[in-house]
Design an enzyme around this catalytic site. Sequence first.
Site, short mmCIF file in Angstrom:
data_model
loop_
_atom_site.label_atom_id
_atom_site.label_comp_id
_atom_site.label_asym_id
_atom_site.label_seq_id
_atom_site.Cartn_x
_atom_site.Cartn_y
_atom_site.Cartn_z
N GLY A 100 -19.08 -22.71 -3.23
CA GLY A 100 -19.84 -22.34 -2.04
C GLY A 100 -18.91 -22.39 -0.84
O GLY A 100 -17.83 -22.97 -0.90
N SER A 101 -19.34 -21.74 0.19
CA SER A 101 -18.54 -21.87 1.39
C SER A 101 -19.47 -22.20 2.53
O SER A 101 -20.63 -21.80 2.53
CB SER A 101 -17.72 -20.63 1.69
OG SER A 101 -18.53 -19.51 1.53
N GLY A 102 -18.96 -22.95 3.48
CA GLY A 102 -19.79 -23.39 4.58
C GLY A 102 -19.31 -22.82 5.89
O GLY A 102 -18.60 -21.81 5.95
N GLY A 109 -15.38 -24.06 5.94
CA GLY A 109 -14.56 -24.46 4.80
C GLY A 109 -15.14 -23.93 3.51
O GLY A 109 -16.03 -23.08 3.54
N LYS A 161 -13.88 -30.33 -1.35
CA LYS A 161 -14.29 -29.65 -0.12
C LYS A 161 -13.06 -29.48 0.77
O LYS A 161 -12.43 -30.47 1.18
CB LYS A 161 -15.36 -30.49 0.57
CG LYS A 161 -16.05 -29.79 1.69
CD LYS A 161 -17.29 -30.55 2.13
CE LYS A 161 -17.91 -29.86 3.34
NZ LYS A 161 -19.12 -30.50 3.80
N ASP A 196 -28.70 -33.12 9.99
CA ASP A 196 -28.70 -31.70 9.61
C ASP A 196 -29.51 -31.52 8.33
O ASP A 196 -29.06 -30.92 7.36
CB ASP A 196 -27.28 -31.20 9.43
CG ASP A 196 -27.21 -29.67 9.32
OD1 ASP A 196 -28.19 -29.00 9.71
OD2 ASP A 196 -26.18 -29.16 8.84
#
Length: 536
Positions: free
Chosen positions: A19-21, A24, A41, A132
């Site tokens: 996955g990408s955030g 990053g 990560k 969050d």
Amino acid sequence: MTLQYPQRIGNWWLEEKLGSGFSGAIFRAQNLHTGQVAAVKLQRADDECPTNRFERAFYPALQGGVGMPTLWGAGVEGSFDYLVIDLLGASLDSLFRKSGKNVMDLRSVCCIAMQVINRLEFMHSRGLLHRDIQLGNCVIGLGLNCTTIYMIDFGFSKFYIDPHTGRHIPDSKAPRDFIGNYWFTSIGVHCRGKVPSRRDDLEALALMLIHLLTPGGLPWTRNGVPKTDSAHDRLMREKKNARPEDLCRGLPSEFEEFLRYCRRLKFMDRPDYGRWVEEFRQLEISMGYPDSAEFVWPPPPDLQPPVHVLARPSQQPSGGMVAAVLNDLAKLNFDDRPVLGERKEVANGVRPPKDKGPGKNHSADAQKDKGFGTPDDAIVISSDEENVPAIRGSKALLLTRLTKAIPQATDNATLARIVCDYVRVLQSNSSRTLTKDGAAVLDALQKQLADPDVFVAPVRTRSRTSAEGAEDLPRQAKLDKLLGLRCTVGKAKDNAALAKMVAEFGSVIHRSNGRTITKDGFAFLEGLATRLRTIS
Ligand SMILES: Nc1ncnc2c1ncn2[C@@H]1O[C@H](COP(=O)(O)OP(=O)(O)OP(=O)(O)O)[C@@H](O)[C@H]1O
């Protein structure tokens, strides 16, 4: 320009991207020496929003907690900052979207509620706020841990307990950019610029739960991520103006109450995590589901509520539901969610939600999809004392019916039978907790017993319980009071005296941690029924 990630970092060989955030990416990785598989990560070390660096500081405080990923390694190598954590499964956002459903089933939502409240309690107990909370930051475990929900992404977290002074961070009225996400961040933090505290993590969770149960999701999520300031202003207005009763229309009352509870909390208040885990547990049980917080996905058919179990009425029952309840009553036979805040830019401080949000529209079948059933499913079995069939049906509904039947009772013999039914409904379920529906029965009973217009016994004593906000009662004091009630109920001289005892009983149970009805508590209720028969 696409960022070039290394093939190896530290002792870890990077495999596929998971996955990408925001700034990053996460890779599946294998330890070059031990073969251990984990998630790595990666973020550029010079990123203007160095969330990996923040996370590195928070992870140690979270080690050992259920649903908290283990930190296996961290550091800076070349131009990358990296964290090595447990390899986990899919996010709730991804599971929900892939299910293709318009709303999530109620049992799954109750399990998410119970687990995430527990995660937040743990984080808060370590002095940390998540800040969050969103579907994309709740992921399931792998293998044997697939029913456990894990919290991830602590890039926006913050210690609300100052590590030097041991005190809660101060509130502030200074203007600040909001931290969190558009969908679920609390109104206070998002729309009023308040400093986030424990209450805001919980409010974000409340909104997330309501979102999952609402066809098309929360109203302000339906136009997607705001791309302009004016779109963001519109979203905030919509969020601020949405009344809890409108957001929760058609949902079990626990969701509206939870949202209201979170919004009533003061800045430094410690939320009553245990109470809300218990509320959602009771909701699950009362809907006929197994008593478990395990998040089983997809929900298997054998975890559906049995067909005979009646859905709990929503807060605003439909006319049909009211009619059904009245019909059943007539038939009854009662023998029963700065790091960036301190960061300057909103654009850095606000994450686009990982969840696109269920963008579908309301459908006629939506309520049915909610799985709340229909009133026609109801089966209420009442009894006489010699021949006692098992009580089936929603505990909440049965209790509600008893509450409604009490004002109709015009003699003590009928009230005695209602009390016997009350005991049996409470005992028909593995939990002996006095739910709000159970407390309502006591309230009605006390009122009816104290009403001289109904009974011959003349003294009106208006001693209604005001348990909300009252101090918890120490365990021993509770036991002593219940024992006292048990021993004296047989000697009550009239209905007014019984009314006082019922009020005291309700108050003792309400003020005790867990609100469990003990053996003496049940013995008191049984003694009450007996005494009612005697003085009828
Ligand atoms: N430990 C893990 N195991 C497997 N997948 C993970 C793990 N951690 C994160 N992911 C996946 O990668 C995605 C991004 O992770 P994370 O939220 O930690 O990164 P981020 O860069 O902080 O994201 P964002 O900026 O969107 O908040 C997650 O939604 C999840 O799908």
